[in-house]
Scaffold this motif. Structure first.
Motif, short mmCIF file in Angstrom:
data_model
loop_
_atom_site.label_atom_id
_atom_site.label_comp_id
_atom_site.label_asym_id
_atom_site.label_seq_id
_atom_site.Cartn_x
_atom_site.Cartn_y
_atom_site.Cartn_z
N ARG A 166 -12.77 4.16 2.75
CA ARG A 166 -11.36 4.39 2.47
C ARG A 166 -10.90 3.40 1.41
N THR A 201 -7.47 2.13 -1.05
CA THR A 201 -6.02 2.07 -0.94
C THR A 201 -5.40 1.79 -2.30
N SER A 259 -3.79 6.56 -0.02
CA SER A 259 -5.18 6.37 0.39
C SER A 259 -6.09 7.37 -0.30
N PRO A 297 0.84 -1.21 0.00
CA PRO A 297 0.00 0.00 0.00
C PRO A 297 0.86 1.25 0.00
#
Length: 306
Positions: free
Chosen positions: A292, A294, A124, A121
């Motif tokens: 959210r 990613t 975001s 990751p």
């Protein structure tokens, strides 16, 4: 687990759209970005349809410009199709490719798939939502929203010479550091205006005091599905030369007034999670984080020392 009878064939956005729409309804957010679909429509990225033995399309992949998007039809999930499709996309990208991919919303399956393929990751994205009851009451016209002295507001005019190029110019400056929005070209903008949801009355341009250029803009994306109307703050942009005048907040007030005119049942926007200043501005207006997403980069390859 991989599905062994999956075949990848070249496709089009039109053929892929039904699966994308079904996934969006199931997951609550679009599984493929607008930028990826625009690039695929222009031939800048490859769009692949993954089919089973009976030629039923079960997944869609978009690959190119250093990014990949993958969505599996909700009815076909849980059978290893995502693993097979991702392996095919990575194979076609080449052994040294460094790719970006999104896991949209709270999506444990996508997270597991990407982490299992040695992605990590890196970024975001928040979807924020506003209770429609918090929109301005009454019929406040966007044109009467107070603006800093000298700035003037009008809507986009398709027949006005220079409006399209002026929007692209200010968008490029406003989003110079943004990896997607800042790359929108004049051709991209034309395709965006050809979308069924586009309404020039939802795109507001802010003229600078000298009248020579645009200082900023705000754009509302309005989607209607039967009795449900969703207004999305598609983008607010302010030219860096005009920062510090409170234009961002003024344009947000214009946006909310325009949204109220649509009487929406949902109000949303997307913002980078790392853009703390924008997140605070939206929170001050009553928005809260809804989901959210990613962005992942990979595959991660071991470093070799000599």
């Amino acid at each position: 687990m991989q599905a062994s009878n999956i075949v990848a064939v070249e496709g089009t956005v039109e053929l892929a759209q039904p699966i994308i729409d079904r996934a969006a309804r199931t997951d609550g957010s679009s599984p493929v970005s607008d930028q990826a679909l625009l690039a695929a429509a222009q031939g800048q990225r490859r769009l692949l349809l993954f089919t089973e033995g009976d030629d039923t399309t079960v997944a869609v992949g978009v690959l190119g410009q250093g990014e990949l998007d993958l969505v599996v039809d909700p009815a076909a999930r849980g059978r290893g199709i995502g693993t097979t499709a991702l392996h095919e996309l990575l194979t076609r990208s080449g052994p040294d490719a460094d790719l970006l991919a999104w896991a949209h919303g709270d999506n444990p399956a996508a997270t597991a798939l990407l982490s299992g393929a040695e992605f990590r990751p890196v970024r975001s994205l928040f979807r924020m939502a506003l209770d429609p009851a918090l929109l301005p009451a009454g019929a406040t016209a966007p044109s009467v929203i107070p603006l800093p002295s000298g700035f003037e507001l009008r809507t986009f005019d398709e027949d006005r010479p220079g409006d399209a190029s002026a929007w692209v110019a200010v968008n490029t400056r406003a989003f110079a550091s943004h990896p997607e929005q800042g790359r929108v070209t004049l051709a991209d903008f034309a395709l965006m205006r050809a979308e069924g949801w586009f309404d020039p009355a939802d795109l507001f341009l802010l003229s600078a005091p000298d009248g020579a250029a645009l200082a900023g803009f705000t754009w509302v994306k309005t989607l209607r599905d039967g009795a449900v109307t969703e207004t999305e703050l598609y983008a607010i942009g302010v030219d860096p030369d005009h920062s510090g005048h409170g234009l961002g907040r003024a344009l947000l007030d214009v946006t909310l007034a325009r949204m109220a005119q649509h009487a929406p049942s949902r109000v949303t926007l997307y913002v980078d999670g790392e853009n703390e200043r924008a997140v605070r501005m939206y929170e001050a207006a009553g928005f809260t984080i809804d989901t959210r997403s990613t962005q992942w980069r990979g595959p991660v390859r071991p470093q070799v020392s000599e």
